[in-house]
Design a protein around this motif. Sequence first.
Motif, PDB file in Angstrom:
ATOM      1  N   PHE A 109     -12.745  34.268  16.356  1.00  0.00           N
ATOM      2  CA  PHE A 109     -11.958  34.704  15.198  1.00  0.00           C
ATOM      3  C   PHE A 109     -12.453  36.016  14.603  1.00  0.00           C
ATOM      4  CE2 PHE A 109     -10.777  30.294  15.504  1.00  0.00           C
ATOM      5  CZ  PHE A 109      -9.410  30.421  15.416  1.00  0.00           C
ATOM      6  N   TYR A 110     -13.665  36.431  14.990  1.00  0.00           N
ATOM      7  CA  TYR A 110     -14.179  37.695  14.454  1.00  0.00           C
ATOM      8  C   TYR A 110     -13.768  38.894  15.302  1.00  0.00           C
ATOM      9  CZ  TYR A 110     -16.811  34.236  11.963  1.00  0.00           C
ATOM     10  OH  TYR A 110     -17.127  33.152  11.212  1.00  0.00           O
ATOM     11  N   THR A 111     -13.083  38.626  16.422  1.00  0.00           N
ATOM     12  CA  THR A 111     -12.705  39.746  17.299  1.00  0.00           C
ATOM     13  C   THR A 111     -11.400  40.406  16.861  1.00  0.00           C
ATOM     14  OG1 THR A 111     -11.410  38.370  18.788  1.00  0.00           O
ATOM     15  CG2 THR A 111     -13.742  38.583  19.287  1.00  0.00           C
ATOM     16  N   VAL A 112     -10.683  39.770  15.921  1.00  0.00           N
ATOM     17  CA  VAL A 112      -9.403  40.338  15.483  1.00  0.00           C
ATOM     18  C   VAL A 112      -9.594  41.084  14.163  1.00  0.00           C
ATOM     19  CG1 VAL A 112      -7.944  38.665  16.657  1.00  0.00           C
ATOM     20  CG2 VAL A 112      -8.808  38.139  14.377  1.00  0.00           C
ATOM     21  N   PRO A 113      -8.685  42.041  13.862  1.00  0.00           N
ATOM     22  CA  PRO A 113      -8.901  42.865  12.672  1.00  0.00           C
ATOM     23  C   PRO A 113      -8.811  42.115  11.332  1.00  0.00           C
ATOM     24  CG  PRO A 113      -6.909  43.551  13.852  1.00  0.00           C
ATOM     25  CD  PRO A 113      -7.589  42.563  14.709  1.00  0.00           C
ATOM     26  N   ASP A 114      -7.930  41.143  11.200  1.00  0.00           N
ATOM     27  CA  ASP A 114      -7.803  40.485   9.890  1.00  0.00           C
ATOM     28  C   ASP A 114      -7.296  39.043   9.996  1.00  0.00           C
ATOM     29  OD1 ASP A 114      -5.140  40.772  10.529  1.00  0.00           O
ATOM     30  OD2 ASP A 114      -4.908  42.595   9.343  1.00  0.00           O
ATOM     31  N   ALA A 115      -7.141  38.421   8.818  1.00  0.00           N
ATOM     32  CA  ALA A 115      -6.755  37.010   8.778  1.00  0.00           C
ATOM     33  C   ALA A 115      -5.370  36.790   9.388  1.00  0.00           C
ATOM     34  CB  ALA A 115      -6.775  36.494   7.343  1.00  0.00           C
ATOM     35  N   LYS A 116      -4.494  37.759   9.197  1.00  0.00           N
ATOM     36  CA  LYS A 116      -3.142  37.625   9.744  1.00  0.00           C
ATOM     37  C   LYS A 116      -3.187  37.528  11.275  1.00  0.00           C
ATOM     38  CE  LYS A 116       1.370  39.789   9.557  1.00  0.00           C
ATOM     39  NZ  LYS A 116       2.274  39.942   8.437  1.00  0.00           N
ATOM     40  N   ALA A 117      -4.010  38.383  11.890  1.00  0.00           N
ATOM     41  CA  ALA A 117      -4.148  38.350  13.340  1.00  0.00           C
ATOM     42  C   ALA A 117      -4.835  37.060  13.797  1.00  0.00           C
ATOM     43  CB  ALA A 117      -4.928  39.565  13.823  1.00  0.00           C
ATOM     44  N   ALA A 118      -5.764  36.556  12.975  1.00  0.00           N
ATOM     45  CA  ALA A 118      -6.434  35.303  13.314  1.00  0.00           C
ATOM     46  C   ALA A 118      -5.414  34.171  13.374  1.00  0.00           C
ATOM     47  CB  ALA A 118      -7.513  34.985  12.281  1.00  0.00           C
ATOM     48  N   ARG A 175     -12.293  33.865   9.121  1.00  0.00           N
ATOM     49  CA  ARG A 175     -12.182  35.287   9.441  1.00  0.00           C
ATOM     50  C   ARG A 175     -12.634  36.144   8.260  1.00  0.00           C
ATOM     51  NH1 ARG A 175     -13.036  39.316   9.783  1.00  0.00           N
ATOM     52  NH2 ARG A 175     -12.160  41.150  10.802  1.00  0.00           N
ATOM     53  N   ASN A 176     -12.220  35.750   7.048  1.00  0.00           N
ATOM     54  CA  ASN A 176     -12.528  36.575   5.886  1.00  0.00           C
ATOM     55  C   ASN A 176     -13.991  36.517   5.456  1.00  0.00           C
ATOM     56  OD1 ASN A 176      -9.976  37.621   5.610  1.00  0.00           O
ATOM     57  ND2 ASN A 176      -9.287  36.054   4.159  1.00  0.00           N
ATOM     58  N   LEU A 177     -14.625  35.354   5.631  1.00  0.00           N
ATOM     59  CA  LEU A 177     -15.994  35.210   5.110  1.00  0.00           C
ATOM     60  C   LEU A 177     -17.059  35.572   6.132  1.00  0.00           C
ATOM     61  CD1 LEU A 177     -15.740  31.877   3.102  1.00  0.00           C
ATOM     62  CD2 LEU A 177     -16.015  34.170   2.180  1.00  0.00           C
ATOM     63  N   GLY A 178     -16.742  35.421   7.405  1.00  0.00           N
ATOM     64  CA  GLY A 178     -17.799  35.534   8.412  1.00  0.00           C
ATOM     65  C   GLY A 178     -17.965  36.924   8.980  1.00  0.00           C
ATOM     66  N   LYS A 179     -19.002  37.040   9.813  1.00  0.00           N
ATOM     67  CA  LYS A 179     -19.260  38.313  10.456  1.00  0.00           C
ATOM     68  C   LYS A 179     -19.275  38.122  11.977  1.00  0.00           C
ATOM     69  CE  LYS A 179     -22.342  42.229   9.940  1.00  0.00           C
ATOM     70  NZ  LYS A 179     -23.699  42.644   9.571  1.00  0.00           N
TER      71      LYS A 179
END
Lengths: 104, 526
Positions: free
Chosen positions: B274-283, B117-121
């Motif tokens: 995983f890119y559809t959520v706002p952040d890592a916590k939501a992932a 989530r953090n690294l990708g787009k």
Amino acid sequence: MPPTHTHATAVIESPEFKRLVKKRWSVSIILTVTILVIYIGFLLVVAFDKNLLAVKLGNFIPWALPVGFAIIVAAWLLTGIYVYWANNSYDPEVQALKNKINAN
Amino acid sequence: MLLFTLFLQAPALPVASTLGTANPVSMVMFFLFVAITMYITYWAAKKTKTGSEFYAAGRNISGFQNGLALAGDYMSAASFLGIAGMVATKGYDGLIYSIGFLVGWPLIMFLIAEPLRNLGKYTFADVVAYRLQQRPIRIVSSVGSLLTIAFYLIAQMVGAGGLIKTLFGLQYELAVVVVGTVMTGYVLFGGMLATTWVQIIKAVLLLSGATVLVILSLATFNFSPASLFQAVSEKYGEAMLSPGGFITNPFDALSLGLALMLGTAGLPHILMRFYTVPDAKAARKSVFVATGFIGYFYILTFFIGFSAMVLVGKPVIESIDKGGNMAALLLAEQTGGTAFLGFIAAVAFATILAVVAGLTLSGASSISHDLYVHVFKKGVSHEQGEMKVAKRATIALGILSIVLGLVFKGQNVAFMVGLAFSIAASANFPALLMSIIWRRFTTQGAVWSIATGAFLSIVLIILSPTIWVDLLHYPEAIFPLKNPALVSMSAAFLVGILVSLLKPEIAAAEKFESEKLRTYLGIGAE
């Protein structure tokens, strides 16, 4: 203000950050090994000694059934443990480090 | 005597089944589903202008919603009808499959969800290419993605055609065209936002339909699972309730297990969510929710399978479809009548539609984002140009999936699902994992790892008993394992490590250090 290059380097090299990364991977690896041991252990029993799972629990239910369900539930609980740990231990530390960067 | 033989051969149907005839309830249910999802697509189309909206629903989906959508993406008709059928005909062994499909999820959580989530787009290739050289990685990883998607898509389309023919009495060709067209509509106009809601609705329908089916079935046994299992063992023998002869060779078991488990963590359409959520916590939350729902669903399919075995009966199930794929439907008719059969049939149809939509969207993203932008345009993204390519790719993939569905008509496609999982586990997963955890991973290492995993998966499947013996009818297979993951995945890891160590890439290792703030703290994540 975005963190400057030196700030970033300072944080990456700080002991708190290194400890955080290390802790994250320790937790991940312990949980990963747990699920691998459970699942591969199950596969190996199925492959090498099926009869172990045919042993009855009560009159007609073999252990294979509760064991199978338990693995499914365990997989879910392990993800829950990770979420609990991350929310209560990892995230606050991440936030603290982020605040420190912003304060600089 | 002749008459007697004929009588024996005729499918003995103690239950009158309306399978194969147009069922008004399922028609109405299905059109309702399509109408509602088309309305959602219309609503989503107005919100889908930019790349981030098309590929990632503007990163506005909540963790719980995404968890349901992930479950919707993952619970294919193969899981629902296939596993229930496997249990109904082979007993306990079906559960071994379900467990394998489920245990990949904790690994996604522990190893890749947050860094991804953090690294990708938009695509998982973003993560692999993050600190490596863009062009070679993008080319080779989109080959890995597209191969996985293509085999998965063929299996779904062929399954859809056959299923719908049995369910509604609709022509195979017509069914394939309907599925392909409707799914293209979702993706083309509504992008990820519409696709996500299609998945969510489908997941809710599937979970509630399966729950009702289990409740109706257990009611026959006074809601006592114990008497259900007792009935199974009295009617078909105790052996049905424990592992049987399904898995005999330990290496085969291990190889299949690894493919099911790690393949999940390499499926492009799953990773894309995983890119559809706002952040890592939501992932993180999405994986927890998805694992819960999928686990619950597999426990349900297990009860569905055993109930069908007792209530419908193995001979009836096998007389309609040898693989047992109709077990859940027959059980629905037996316990809830024609109307309930119609409902479950419509849900099965909706399920296929939703899964192919997710696959098509991830295929189109790989073509437009990885190949067009990063390979042909050398990383200079022109939002409008990229969107145009994404939409053209969607149409092309829609047409392609219809054509493939028609070409592969009547083929046994089970091995294609195996192949899709094997490529995902061997080509996609090792490179993704090493790029996240290993500082010394290099561009060449990644390229060779992906190429090795993809190539070995395909070659070894061709040489395996699945194709060599079952399809081509040679007496013995050249490669002994039914699923190649044990060999192909190990080789992909090994080649990736060796090539990286042989020729270090200093820039990549340095960038690994500086990307840590983004990987672990989410600073700079999109």
